[in-house]
Design an enzyme around this catalytic site. Structure first.
Site, mmCIF file in Angstrom:
data_model
loop_
_atom_site.group_PDB
_atom_site.id
_atom_site.type_symbol
_atom_site.label_atom_id
_atom_site.label_comp_id
_atom_site.label_asym_id
_atom_site.label_seq_id
_atom_site.Cartn_x
_atom_site.Cartn_y
_atom_site.Cartn_z
ATOM 1 N N SER A 78 0.676 -1.128 -0.160
ATOM 2 C CA SER A 78 -0.017 -0.057 0.152
ATOM 3 C C SER A 78 0.920 1.485 -0.005
ATOM 4 C CB SER A 78 -0.763 0.002 1.204
ATOM 5 O OG SER A 78 -1.507 1.299 1.575
ATOM 6 N N GLU A 122 0.248 3.757 1.665
ATOM 7 C CA GLU A 122 0.268 4.230 3.249
ATOM 8 C C GLU A 122 1.765 3.734 3.702
ATOM 9 O OE1 GLU A 122 -2.175 5.622 5.615
ATOM 10 O OE2 GLU A 122 -2.761 6.180 3.629
ATOM 11 N N TYR A 171 -1.601 0.070 10.640
ATOM 12 C CA TYR A 171 -1.951 -0.540 9.268
ATOM 13 C C TYR A 171 -0.658 -0.488 8.335
ATOM 14 C CZ TYR A 171 -3.600 -1.023 4.644
ATOM 15 O OH TYR A 171 -3.657 -1.302 3.216
#
Ligand code: NDP
Ligand code: GDR
Length: 325
Positions: free
Chosen positions: A126, A128, A150
Site C-alpha cells: 500500500s 500508506e 495498518y
C-alpha cells in the site's frame, strides 16, 4: 491447461474485481473466505460472478488453514488481498491488524514455501507505507515512513515478500497500490462515504455528512484498472515490485465538491467537519509515480478522477432509488 488462481480477500472490493478479471482470462478461480455467521458474497453477486468462483474456508490468523487451502487448490498464482484494511480501525485494533495484515502475509508465504515454492505470489502492498515520506511523488525507491498500525503492518508484509524472493528465489511480488475505489468500495472509506451521502441527500433521505480531515490529498484511481496491474506483475519473466497510481492528487474537499456538484448540489450546504473523525496521525499527501509499471508492464489507468466520481455517484443513486443499500 487452465490456469488456477487463489485469491485471499475475495469478498472484498479488489477480490471481487480481480476474480471477475481472472475469470475473463479463462482462469479457474478459488477464493478463500473466513467463517462468518452470515455469508458475505454481495460484491461477487454485484459483479455477477458468485457462481463462477469456488469458495474455501481459511483464515489469515491460522497457518494450518492456509496450508490446507494452498494444498487443496494447487494454484499457479496466489493473490494475497486479505487484510484488516481500514486505517482508522488499525488504532483501535492494532494487534489484530498486525496479526492479519502483517503476520498473516508471512504465514501465507510460509504456506507457499512449504507446499510448493514455485507458486507465484502477489502481495497487496500500500501507498500508506510511504506515509510521511519526504519524497514526492512516490516511486519504488522512495523512503517509507508508515503513520499507522495498518501501514507498519503492510510494511512488514512488504519486506517479508521481498525477503522470500531474495532468500528462496521464489516468484513473490509486491504491488504498491495507491488508493483505488469503485461502486463496491466499503462504506467507511471516504470516497464511498461521500458518494453514498450525495445519493442519500439528493433523494431526501439524509441531511448532512460528517467528515474528518478534508485537506488530506490522495491519488485516487479505479479498482477495476488496478487489479489488471496485479495480474500483469505475475506474468513477467522476473519478479519485481511496482507502484500503481494515476499520478494525480486531490483533496477530500475537491472530491466532495465534484461529487455534490455532479448532482447539482453545493457540498458546503451539507458537509460538516467533526473533530472525532480525525486520526491520531494522518497521511497528508500521497501522489504516485507509476512510470515503472507503465514502461515495464504496459499498464495505464482508463478511468480518471471525474469519471470515477461519476461512476460511484451514479451507482449509489441507483441503489438508493431501488432501496437496495
Ligand atoms: P477490503 O477491506 O474491501 O477487503 C479485505 C478482505 O480481507 C475481505 O475479503 C475480508 O473478508 C478479508 N479478511 C479480513 N480479515 C481476514 C482474515 N483474518 N482472514 C481471511 N480474510 C480476511 O479491502 P480492498 O479490497 O480495498 O483491498 C484489498 C487489499 O489491498 C487489502 O490488503 C488492502 O489493505 C490492500 N490495499 C488496498 C488499497 C485500496 O485503495 N483499496 C490500496 C492499497 C492496498 P471479510 O469480507 O470477511 O471481512
Ligand atoms: P486511506 O483511505 O486511509 O487512504 O486508506 P480513507 O478513504 O479511509 O481515507 C482517506 C483520507 O480521507 C480522510 N478523511 C476521512 N476518511 C474516512 N474514512 N472517513 C472520513 O469521514 C474522513 N474524513 C476525512 C482520512 O483522514 C484520510 O486522510 C485506503 C485503504 O483502502 C487502505 O487499505 C489502503 O492501503 C490505502 O487506501 C492506500
Amino acid at each position: 491447461m487452465v490456469k488456477k488462481a487463489l485469491i485471499t480477500g475475495i469478498t472484498g472490493q479488489d477480490g471481487a474485481y480481480l476474480a471477475r478479471f481472472l475469470i475473463g482470462k479463462g482462469y479457474k478461480v478459488y477464493g478463500m473466505v473466513r467463517r462468518t455467521s452470515m455469508v458475505n458474497t454481495s460484491r461477487l453477486e454485484y459483479l455477477g460472478i458468485k457462481d463462477k468462483v469456488e469458495i474455501l474456508y481459511g483464515d489469515m490468523l491460522d497457518l494450518s488453514s492456509l496450508q490446507r487451502v494452498v494444498e487443496n487448490t494447487e494454484p499457479d498464482e496466489i493473490y494475497n488481498l486479505a487484510a484488516q484494511s481500514f486505517v482508522a480501525t488499525s488504532w483501535e485494533q492494532p494487534i489484530l491488524t498486525a496479526e492479519v495484515t502483517g503476520l498473516g502475509a508471512l504465514k501465507l508465504l510460509e504456506a507457499v514455501r512449504l507446499v510448493n515454492p514455485k507458486i507465484k505470489f502477489y502481495q497487496a502492498s500500500s501507498s500508506e507505507m510511504f506515509g510521511a515520506s519526504p519524497d514526492l511523488p512516490q516511486n519504488e525507491s522512495s523512503r517509507f515512513h508508515p503513520r499507522s498500525p495498518y501501514a507498519a503492518s503492510k510494511l512488514f508484509a512488504h519486506w517479508m515478500t521481498v525477503n522470500y524472493r531474495e532468500s528462496y528465489g521464489m516468484f513473490t511480488v509486491s504491488g504498491i497500490l495507491f488508493n483505488h475505489e469503485s461502486p463496491i468500495r466499503g462504506l467507511e472509506f471516504v470516497t464511498r462515504k461521500i458518494t453514498h451521502a450525495v445519493a442519500m441527500i439528493k433523494e431526501g433521505k439524509q441531511d448532512k455528512l460528517l467528515l474528518g480531515n478534508m485537506a488530506a490529498k490522495r491519488d485516487w484511481g479505479f479498482a477495476g484498472d488496478y487489479v489488471k496491474a496485479m495480474w500483469m506483475m505475475l506474468q513477467q519473466d522476473e519478479p519485481d515490485d511496482y507502484v500503481v497510481a494515476t499520478g494525480e492528487t486531490h483533496t477530500v474537499r475537491e472530491f466532495c465538491e465534484k461529487a455534490f456538484g455532479y448532482v447539482g448540489l453545493d457540498y458546503q450546504d451539507y458537509v460538516e467537519v467533526s473533530p472525532e473523525l480525525f486520526r491520531p496521525a494522518d497521511v497528508e499527501v500521497l501522489c504516485g509515480d507509476s512510470s515503472k509499471a507503465r514502461m515495464k508492464l504496459g499498464w495505464k489507468p482508463d478511468v480518471d478522477f471525474d469519471g470515477l466520481i461519476r461512476m460511484m455517484v451514479d451507482a449509489d443513486l441507483k441503489r438508493v432509488r431501488e432501496g437496495s443499500y
